[in-house]
Write a protein that holds these residues in place. Structure first.
Motif, PDB file in Angstrom:
ATOM      1  N   LEU A  91      -0.426  18.423   5.936  1.00  0.00           N
ATOM      2  CA  LEU A  91       0.688  17.481   5.833  1.00  0.00           C
ATOM      3  C   LEU A  91       1.828  17.782   6.797  1.00  0.00           C
ATOM      4  O   LEU A  91       2.695  16.941   6.992  1.00  0.00           O
ATOM      5  N   VAL A  92       1.831  18.953   7.364  1.00  0.00           N
ATOM      6  CA  VAL A  92       2.918  19.328   8.278  1.00  0.00           C
ATOM      7  C   VAL A  92       2.641  18.722   9.647  1.00  0.00           C
ATOM      8  O   VAL A  92       1.556  18.884  10.196  1.00  0.00           O
ATOM      9  N   ARG A  93       3.619  18.014  10.161  1.00  0.00           N
ATOM     10  CA  ARG A  93       3.527  17.370  11.470  1.00  0.00           C
ATOM     11  C   ARG A  93       4.704  17.808  12.328  1.00  0.00           C
ATOM     12  O   ARG A  93       5.801  18.050  11.798  1.00  0.00           O
ATOM     13  N   PRO A  94       4.545  17.846  13.646  1.00  0.00           N
ATOM     14  CA  PRO A  94       5.644  18.273  14.522  1.00  0.00           C
ATOM     15  C   PRO A  94       6.923  17.447  14.355  1.00  0.00           C
ATOM     16  O   PRO A  94       8.016  17.976  14.519  1.00  0.00           O
ATOM     17  N   VAL A  95       6.789  16.173  14.004  1.00  0.00           N
ATOM     18  CA  VAL A  95       7.984  15.330  13.879  1.00  0.00           C
ATOM     19  C   VAL A  95       8.666  15.465  12.519  1.00  0.00           C
ATOM     20  O   VAL A  95       9.728  14.889  12.305  1.00  0.00           O
ATOM     21  N   ASN A  96       8.056  16.188  11.588  1.00  0.00           N
ATOM     22  CA  ASN A  96       8.635  16.389  10.268  1.00  0.00           C
ATOM     23  C   ASN A  96       8.713  17.880   9.967  1.00  0.00           C
ATOM     24  O   ASN A  96       7.734  18.475   9.540  1.00  0.00           O
ATOM     25  N   ASP A  97       9.872  18.454  10.170  1.00  0.00           N
ATOM     26  CA  ASP A  97      10.092  19.861   9.843  1.00  0.00           C
ATOM     27  C   ASP A  97      10.101  19.986   8.318  1.00  0.00           C
ATOM     28  O   ASP A  97      10.980  19.422   7.658  1.00  0.00           O
ATOM     29  N   GLY A 107      -5.898   2.987  -8.778  1.00  0.00           N
ATOM     30  CA  GLY A 107      -5.461   1.619  -8.996  1.00  0.00           C
ATOM     31  C   GLY A 107      -4.521   1.074  -7.935  1.00  0.00           C
ATOM     32  O   GLY A 107      -4.043  -0.053  -8.053  1.00  0.00           O
ATOM     33  N   PHE A 108      -4.253   1.852  -6.901  1.00  0.00           N
ATOM     34  CA  PHE A 108      -3.421   1.350  -5.810  1.00  0.00           C
ATOM     35  C   PHE A 108      -4.243   0.386  -4.966  1.00  0.00           C
ATOM     36  O   PHE A 108      -5.457   0.546  -4.820  1.00  0.00           O
ATOM     37  N   VAL A 109      -3.581  -0.625  -4.443  1.00  0.00           N
ATOM     38  CA  VAL A 109      -4.232  -1.598  -3.571  1.00  0.00           C
ATOM     39  C   VAL A 109      -3.470  -1.657  -2.252  1.00  0.00           C
ATOM     40  O   VAL A 109      -2.272  -1.357  -2.193  1.00  0.00           O
ATOM     41  N   ARG A 110      -4.176  -2.044  -1.221  1.00  0.00           N
ATOM     42  CA  ARG A 110      -3.532  -2.181   0.086  1.00  0.00           C
ATOM     43  C   ARG A 110      -2.656  -3.420   0.091  1.00  0.00           C
ATOM     44  O   ARG A 110      -3.112  -4.513  -0.233  1.00  0.00           O
ATOM     45  N   ASP A 111      -1.403  -3.239   0.436  1.00  0.00           N
ATOM     46  CA  ASP A 111      -0.492  -4.363   0.580  1.00  0.00           C
ATOM     47  C   ASP A 111      -0.647  -4.933   1.981  1.00  0.00           C
ATOM     48  O   ASP A 111      -0.920  -4.202   2.932  1.00  0.00           O
ATOM     49  N   ASP A 112      -0.481  -6.229   2.095  1.00  0.00           N
ATOM     50  CA  ASP A 112      -0.582  -6.882   3.394  1.00  0.00           C
ATOM     51  C   ASP A 112       0.772  -6.779   4.102  1.00  0.00           C
ATOM     52  O   ASP A 112       1.537  -7.747   4.179  1.00  0.00           O
ATOM     53  N   VAL A 113       1.064  -5.568   4.570  1.00  0.00           N
ATOM     54  CA  VAL A 113       2.332  -5.288   5.238  1.00  0.00           C
ATOM     55  C   VAL A 113       2.071  -4.404   6.452  1.00  0.00           C
ATOM     56  O   VAL A 113       1.011  -3.809   6.583  1.00  0.00           O
ATOM     57  N   VAL A 114       3.038  -4.332   7.308  1.00  0.00           N
ATOM     58  CA  VAL A 114       3.003  -3.402   8.431  1.00  0.00           C
ATOM     59  C   VAL A 114       4.105  -2.389   8.181  1.00  0.00           C
ATOM     60  O   VAL A 114       5.244  -2.753   7.879  1.00  0.00           O
ATOM     61  N   SER A 115       3.771  -1.133   8.268  1.00  0.00           N
ATOM     62  CA  SER A 115       4.768  -0.089   8.095  1.00  0.00           C
ATOM     63  C   SER A 115       5.447   0.152   9.437  1.00  0.00           C
ATOM     64  O   SER A 115       4.780   0.389  10.443  1.00  0.00           O
ATOM     65  N   LEU A 116       6.753   0.067   9.435  1.00  0.00           N
ATOM     66  CA  LEU A 116       7.540   0.311  10.645  1.00  0.00           C
ATOM     67  C   LEU A 116       8.442   1.505  10.396  1.00  0.00           C
ATOM     68  O   LEU A 116       8.878   1.732   9.272  1.00  0.00           O
ATOM     69  N   GLY A 117       8.722   2.242  11.417  1.00  0.00           N
ATOM     70  CA  GLY A 117       9.610   3.382  11.280  1.00  0.00           C
ATOM     71  C   GLY A 117      10.460   3.575  12.522  1.00  0.00           C
ATOM     72  O   GLY A 117      10.106   3.113  13.611  1.00  0.00           O
ATOM     73  N   ARG A 118      11.580   4.218  12.319  1.00  0.00           N
ATOM     74  CA  ARG A 118      12.464   4.544  13.435  1.00  0.00           C
ATOM     75  C   ARG A 118      13.176   5.841  13.099  1.00  0.00           C
ATOM     76  O   ARG A 118      13.822   5.949  12.064  1.00  0.00           O
ATOM     77  N   ARG A 119      13.035   6.815  13.951  1.00  0.00           N
ATOM     78  CA  ARG A 119      13.685   8.098  13.727  1.00  0.00           C
ATOM     79  C   ARG A 119      15.179   7.964  13.952  1.00  0.00           C
ATOM     80  O   ARG A 119      15.617   7.417  14.960  1.00  0.00           O
ATOM     81  N   LEU A 120      15.951   8.443  13.014  1.00  0.00           N
ATOM     82  CA  LEU A 120      17.387   8.515  13.162  1.00  0.00           C
ATOM     83  C   LEU A 120      17.825   9.921  13.564  1.00  0.00           C
ATOM     84  O   LEU A 120      18.875  10.099  14.161  1.00  0.00           O
ATOM     85  N   VAL A 121      17.015  10.897  13.184  1.00  0.00           N
ATOM     86  CA  VAL A 121      17.269  12.299  13.517  1.00  0.00           C
ATOM     87  C   VAL A 121      15.975  12.877  14.071  1.00  0.00           C
ATOM     88  O   VAL A 121      14.913  12.735  13.460  1.00  0.00           O
ATOM     89  N   VAL A 122      16.040  13.502  15.200  1.00  0.00           N
ATOM     90  CA  VAL A 122      14.862  14.146  15.781  1.00  0.00           C
ATOM     91  C   VAL A 122      14.906  15.608  15.377  1.00  0.00           C
ATOM     92  O   VAL A 122      15.847  16.325  15.686  1.00  0.00           O
ATOM     93  N   ASP A 123      13.913  16.004  14.613  1.00  0.00           N
ATOM     94  CA  ASP A 123      13.835  17.410  14.144  1.00  0.00           C
ATOM     95  C   ASP A 123      13.233  18.302  15.213  1.00  0.00           C
ATOM     96  O   ASP A 123      12.411  17.941  15.980  1.00  0.00           O
TER      97      ASP A 123
END
Length: 143
Positions: A26-32, A127-143
């Motif tokens: 679960l550890v990724r370079p963009v998420n300290d 019981g989770f289902v896929r929602d018909d959405v697009v996940s968008l993100g924008r970094r406000l702080v670069v770790d």
């Protein structure tokens, strides 16, 4: 599995949580992870859950839960690799859902990387289902 308790995170859990997240990929370079923990402790720290084996005091699971008044969110759901597929992930999610229901939360959202088919299948079994959405993100702080 021995008996366990699902409880709120305490600062003494920090290194074990980071080790678990690392072991689960679960550890990724963009998420300290240290910064993510510190940020969570500023917002609903009681919803940062850890699962601990009561016999050994080993930290074997986590979930970072949140609710902003519209949707509940689950992040960093992790179960120690050596005990995955024994029901602990479901127990943590049941606990998180119970807490969210008590807060009046009507729906849970979560994000899974599209290539993580095993985890997607886990959530679908819950019981989770896929929602018909697009996940968008924008970094406000670069770790």
């Amino acid at each position: 599995m021995n008996s366990l308790v699902i409880r709120p995170y305490t600062t003494s859990d920090e290194s074990a949580v980071i080790q678990l997240w690392d072991a689960c990929g679960l550890v990724r370079p963009v998420n300290d992870p240290l910064k993510d923990i510190q940020r969570k402790l500023q917002v609903q720290p009681e919803l940062f859950l850890v699962a601990e084996c009561t016999d050994t005091h080993a930290l074997i699971g986590t979930a970072m839960v949140g609710y902003e008044g519209h949707r509940g969110w689950i992040n960093y759901l992790a179960v120690a690799p050596h005990i995955q597929k024994q029901g602990l992930g479901r127990q943590i999610m049941d606990h998180a859902e119970q807490l969210l229901r008590q807060l009046g939360c009507p729906k849970i959202n979560l994000q899974v990387r599209t290539n993580n088919h095993e985890v997607i299948a886990f959530y679908e079994r819950l019981g989770f289902v896929r929602d018909d959405v697009v996940s968008l993100g924008r970094r406000l702080v670069v770790d």
